[in-house]
Motif scaffolding. Sequence first.
Motif, PDB file in Angstrom:
ATOM      1  N   ALA A 112       0.830  -1.206   0.000  1.00  0.00           N
ATOM      2  CA  ALA A 112       0.000   0.000   0.000  1.00  0.00           C
ATOM      3  C   ALA A 112       0.867   1.259   0.000  1.00  0.00           C
ATOM      4  O   ALA A 112       0.555   2.234  -0.694  1.00  0.00           O
ATOM      5  CB  ALA A 112      -0.924   0.000   1.215  1.00  0.00           C
ATOM      6  N   LEU A 113       1.952   1.249   0.750  1.00  0.00           N
ATOM      7  CA  LEU A 113       2.838   2.416   0.778  1.00  0.00           C
ATOM      8  C   LEU A 113       3.530   2.627  -0.562  1.00  0.00           C
ATOM      9  O   LEU A 113       3.707   3.767  -1.007  1.00  0.00           O
ATOM     10  CB  LEU A 113       3.879   2.262   1.890  1.00  0.00           C
ATOM     11  CG  LEU A 113       3.345   2.388   3.310  1.00  0.00           C
ATOM     12  CD1 LEU A 113       4.438   2.091   4.316  1.00  0.00           C
ATOM     13  CD2 LEU A 113       2.787   3.788   3.535  1.00  0.00           C
ATOM     14  N   VAL A 114       3.903   1.552  -1.228  1.00  0.00           N
ATOM     15  CA  VAL A 114       4.537   1.669  -2.542  1.00  0.00           C
ATOM     16  C   VAL A 114       3.534   2.194  -3.562  1.00  0.00           C
ATOM     17  O   VAL A 114       3.872   3.017  -4.430  1.00  0.00           O
ATOM     18  CB  VAL A 114       5.114   0.305  -2.977  1.00  0.00           C
ATOM     19  CG1 VAL A 114       5.526   0.317  -4.428  1.00  0.00           C
ATOM     20  CG2 VAL A 114       6.300  -0.062  -2.100  1.00  0.00           C
ATOM     21  N   ALA A 115       2.282   1.780  -3.468  1.00  0.00           N
ATOM     22  CA  ALA A 115       1.256   2.198  -4.427  1.00  0.00           C
ATOM     23  C   ALA A 115       0.807   3.636  -4.207  1.00  0.00           C
ATOM     24  O   ALA A 115       0.166   4.220  -5.086  1.00  0.00           O
ATOM     25  CB  ALA A 115       0.062   1.266  -4.345  1.00  0.00           C
ATOM     26  N   LEU A 116       1.108   4.221  -3.065  1.00  0.00           N
ATOM     27  CA  LEU A 116       0.639   5.574  -2.762  1.00  0.00           C
ATOM     28  C   LEU A 116       1.144   6.616  -3.758  1.00  0.00           C
ATOM     29  O   LEU A 116       0.403   7.513  -4.150  1.00  0.00           O
ATOM     30  CB  LEU A 116       1.075   5.967  -1.356  1.00  0.00           C
ATOM     31  CG  LEU A 116      -0.069   6.144  -0.402  1.00  0.00           C
ATOM     32  CD1 LEU A 116       0.353   5.789   0.999  1.00  0.00           C
ATOM     33  CD2 LEU A 116      -0.572   7.541  -0.455  1.00  0.00           C
ATOM     34  N   GLY A 117       2.414   6.525  -4.187  1.00  0.00           N
ATOM     35  CA  GLY A 117       2.961   7.490  -5.140  1.00  0.00           C
ATOM     36  C   GLY A 117       2.231   7.448  -6.473  1.00  0.00           C
ATOM     37  O   GLY A 117       1.857   8.482  -7.032  1.00  0.00           O
ATOM     38  N   GLY A 118       2.014   6.249  -6.992  1.00  0.00           N
ATOM     39  CA  GLY A 118       1.274   6.113  -8.243  1.00  0.00           C
ATOM     40  C   GLY A 118      -0.169   6.540  -8.110  1.00  0.00           C
ATOM     41  O   GLY A 118      -0.741   7.134  -9.032  1.00  0.00           O
ATOM     42  N   LEU A 119      -0.778   6.258  -6.970  1.00  0.00           N
ATOM     43  CA  LEU A 119      -2.158   6.664  -6.730  1.00  0.00           C
ATOM     44  C   LEU A 119      -2.279   8.189  -6.700  1.00  0.00           C
ATOM     45  O   LEU A 119      -3.244   8.751  -7.236  1.00  0.00           O
ATOM     46  CB  LEU A 119      -2.653   6.063  -5.423  1.00  0.00           C
ATOM     47  CG  LEU A 119      -4.098   6.335  -5.058  1.00  0.00           C
ATOM     48  CD1 LEU A 119      -5.031   5.686  -6.071  1.00  0.00           C
ATOM     49  CD2 LEU A 119      -4.403   5.826  -3.668  1.00  0.00           C
ATOM     50  N   ALA A 120      -1.297   8.848  -6.105  1.00  0.00           N
ATOM     51  CA  ALA A 120      -1.326  10.315  -6.067  1.00  0.00           C
ATOM     52  C   ALA A 120      -1.265  10.897  -7.473  1.00  0.00           C
ATOM     53  O   ALA A 120      -1.992  11.839  -7.799  1.00  0.00           O
ATOM     54  CB  ALA A 120      -0.167  10.828  -5.223  1.00  0.00           C
ATOM     55  N   VAL A 121      -0.421  10.334  -8.319  1.00  0.00           N
ATOM     56  CA  VAL A 121      -0.324  10.809  -9.706  1.00  0.00           C
ATOM     57  C   VAL A 121      -1.623  10.535 -10.452  1.00  0.00           C
ATOM     58  O   VAL A 121      -2.127  11.389 -11.188  1.00  0.00           O
ATOM     59  CB  VAL A 121       0.878  10.153 -10.413  1.00  0.00           C
ATOM     60  CG1 VAL A 121       0.874  10.450 -11.892  1.00  0.00           C
ATOM     61  CG2 VAL A 121       2.181  10.619  -9.794  1.00  0.00           C
ATOM     62  N   ASP A 122      -2.193   9.350 -10.261  1.00  0.00           N
ATOM     63  CA  ASP A 122      -3.437   8.996 -10.957  1.00  0.00           C
ATOM     64  C   ASP A 122      -4.609   9.868 -10.523  1.00  0.00           C
ATOM     65  O   ASP A 122      -5.526  10.117 -11.301  1.00  0.00           O
ATOM     66  CB  ASP A 122      -3.786   7.532 -10.718  1.00  0.00           C
ATOM     67  CG  ASP A 122      -2.860   6.599 -11.476  1.00  0.00           C
ATOM     68  OD1 ASP A 122      -2.183   7.073 -12.411  1.00  0.00           O
ATOM     69  OD2 ASP A 122      -2.807   5.407 -11.135  1.00  0.00           O
ATOM     70  N   MET A 123      -4.613  10.333  -9.296  1.00  0.00           N
ATOM     71  CA  MET A 123      -5.694  11.222  -8.849  1.00  0.00           C
ATOM     72  C   MET A 123      -5.441  12.661  -9.282  1.00  0.00           C
ATOM     73  O   MET A 123      -6.381  13.427  -9.470  1.00  0.00           O
ATOM     74  CB  MET A 123      -5.819  11.161  -7.325  1.00  0.00           C
ATOM     75  CG  MET A 123      -6.374   9.861  -6.828  1.00  0.00           C
ATOM     76  SD  MET A 123      -6.789   9.821  -5.083  1.00  0.00           S
ATOM     77  CE  MET A 123      -5.354  10.445  -4.286  1.00  0.00           C
ATOM     78  N   TYR A 124      -4.188  13.034  -9.457  1.00  0.00           N
ATOM     79  CA  TYR A 124      -3.836  14.416  -9.786  1.00  0.00           C
ATOM     80  C   TYR A 124      -4.022  14.726 -11.267  1.00  0.00           C
ATOM     81  O   TYR A 124      -4.453  15.820 -11.625  1.00  0.00           O
ATOM     82  CB  TYR A 124      -2.381  14.658  -9.376  1.00  0.00           C
ATOM     83  CG  TYR A 124      -1.929  16.084  -9.449  1.00  0.00           C
ATOM     84  CD1 TYR A 124      -2.428  17.028  -8.568  1.00  0.00           C
ATOM     85  CD2 TYR A 124      -0.999  16.490 -10.386  1.00  0.00           C
ATOM     86  CE1 TYR A 124      -2.019  18.334  -8.621  1.00  0.00           C
ATOM     87  CE2 TYR A 124      -0.581  17.798 -10.448  1.00  0.00           C
ATOM     88  CZ  TYR A 124      -1.090  18.712  -9.568  1.00  0.00           C
ATOM     89  OH  TYR A 124      -0.680  20.008  -9.633  1.00  0.00           O
ATOM     90  N   LEU A 125      -3.717  13.776 -12.133  1.00  0.00           N
ATOM     91  CA  LEU A 125      -3.771  14.032 -13.578  1.00  0.00           C
ATOM     92  C   LEU A 125      -5.143  14.469 -14.079  1.00  0.00           C
ATOM     93  O   LEU A 125      -5.233  15.409 -14.869  1.00  0.00           O
ATOM     94  CB  LEU A 125      -3.280  12.806 -14.345  1.00  0.00           C
ATOM     95  CG  LEU A 125      -1.772  12.593 -14.320  1.00  0.00           C
ATOM     96  CD1 LEU A 125      -1.415  11.307 -15.047  1.00  0.00           C
ATOM     97  CD2 LEU A 125      -1.044  13.767 -14.938  1.00  0.00           C
TER      98      LEU A 125
ATOM     99  N   GLN B 119       1.345  21.628 -15.865  1.00  0.00           N
ATOM    100  CA  GLN B 119       2.103  20.390 -15.998  1.00  0.00           C
ATOM    101  C   GLN B 119       3.423  20.461 -15.235  1.00  0.00           C
ATOM    102  O   GLN B 119       3.952  19.435 -14.807  1.00  0.00           O
ATOM    103  CB  GLN B 119       2.348  20.073 -17.465  1.00  0.00           C
ATOM    104  CG  GLN B 119       1.094  19.675 -18.191  1.00  0.00           C
ATOM    105  CD  GLN B 119       1.291  19.552 -19.681  1.00  0.00           C
ATOM    106  OE1 GLN B 119       2.398  19.713 -20.188  1.00  0.00           O
ATOM    107  NE2 GLN B 119       0.211  19.266 -20.399  1.00  0.00           N
ATOM    108  N   LEU B 120       3.936  21.665 -15.052  1.00  0.00           N
ATOM    109  CA  LEU B 120       5.157  21.831 -14.271  1.00  0.00           C
ATOM    110  C   LEU B 120       4.949  21.405 -12.822  1.00  0.00           C
ATOM    111  O   LEU B 120       5.880  20.920 -12.176  1.00  0.00           O
ATOM    112  CB  LEU B 120       5.617  23.293 -14.339  1.00  0.00           C
ATOM    113  CG  LEU B 120       6.922  23.637 -13.651  1.00  0.00           C
ATOM    114  CD1 LEU B 120       8.076  22.900 -14.310  1.00  0.00           C
ATOM    115  CD2 LEU B 120       7.169  25.134 -13.702  1.00  0.00           C
ATOM    116  N   THR B 121       3.732  21.537 -12.306  1.00  0.00           N
ATOM    117  CA  THR B 121       3.477  21.112 -10.931  1.00  0.00           C
ATOM    118  C   THR B 121       3.676  19.606 -10.778  1.00  0.00           C
ATOM    119  O   THR B 121       4.126  19.149  -9.723  1.00  0.00           O
ATOM    120  CB  THR B 121       2.061  21.490 -10.478  1.00  0.00           C
ATOM    121  OG1 THR B 121       1.103  20.826 -11.300  1.00  0.00           O
ATOM    122  CG2 THR B 121       1.842  22.982 -10.538  1.00  0.00           C
ATOM    123  N   MET B 122       3.364  18.839 -11.819  1.00  0.00           N
ATOM    124  CA  MET B 122       3.590  17.392 -11.762  1.00  0.00           C
ATOM    125  C   MET B 122       5.081  17.086 -11.729  1.00  0.00           C
ATOM    126  O   MET B 122       5.527  16.222 -10.965  1.00  0.00           O
ATOM    127  CB  MET B 122       2.922  16.714 -12.956  1.00  0.00           C
ATOM    128  CG  MET B 122       3.115  15.214 -12.992  1.00  0.00           C
ATOM    129  SD  MET B 122       2.482  14.346 -11.563  1.00  0.00           S
ATOM    130  CE  MET B 122       0.756  14.580 -11.767  1.00  0.00           C
TER     131      MET B 122
END
Length: 118
Positions: free
Chosen positions: A15-28, A46-49
Amino acid sequence: MIRPRSLPFLVLLAALVALGGLAVDMYLPALPTIGAEYAAGPDRVQLTMSVYLLGSAAGQIVIGPLSDRFGRRPVPIGGFVLSPPPWQRSPPPRCWPSASPPSTAAAHRRPEPPIDPS
């Protein structure tokens, strides 16, 4: 306490490893809304990403050696101590759903001018 070789530990680690990808998927999907809310062009939004990803990498580079030196427990406690309290943080932007409930969201919008039929 969770033992390192147990199933709950494995689930927590995944779950901790997936958190980074989840944050990107919710932000895009929110990028167009963020651009409209702050009147920023696509390049600026896009610079914020990019800044998020660089900050995440820099955090791992800094926190890794600190946790090796001082241990895993003191480093996050030190981060909590050094972070500002919630009442001194900036308020969330209006584009966040929690900042403006759906019942009052229409009150923040400017009414559309009537279309002239002629």
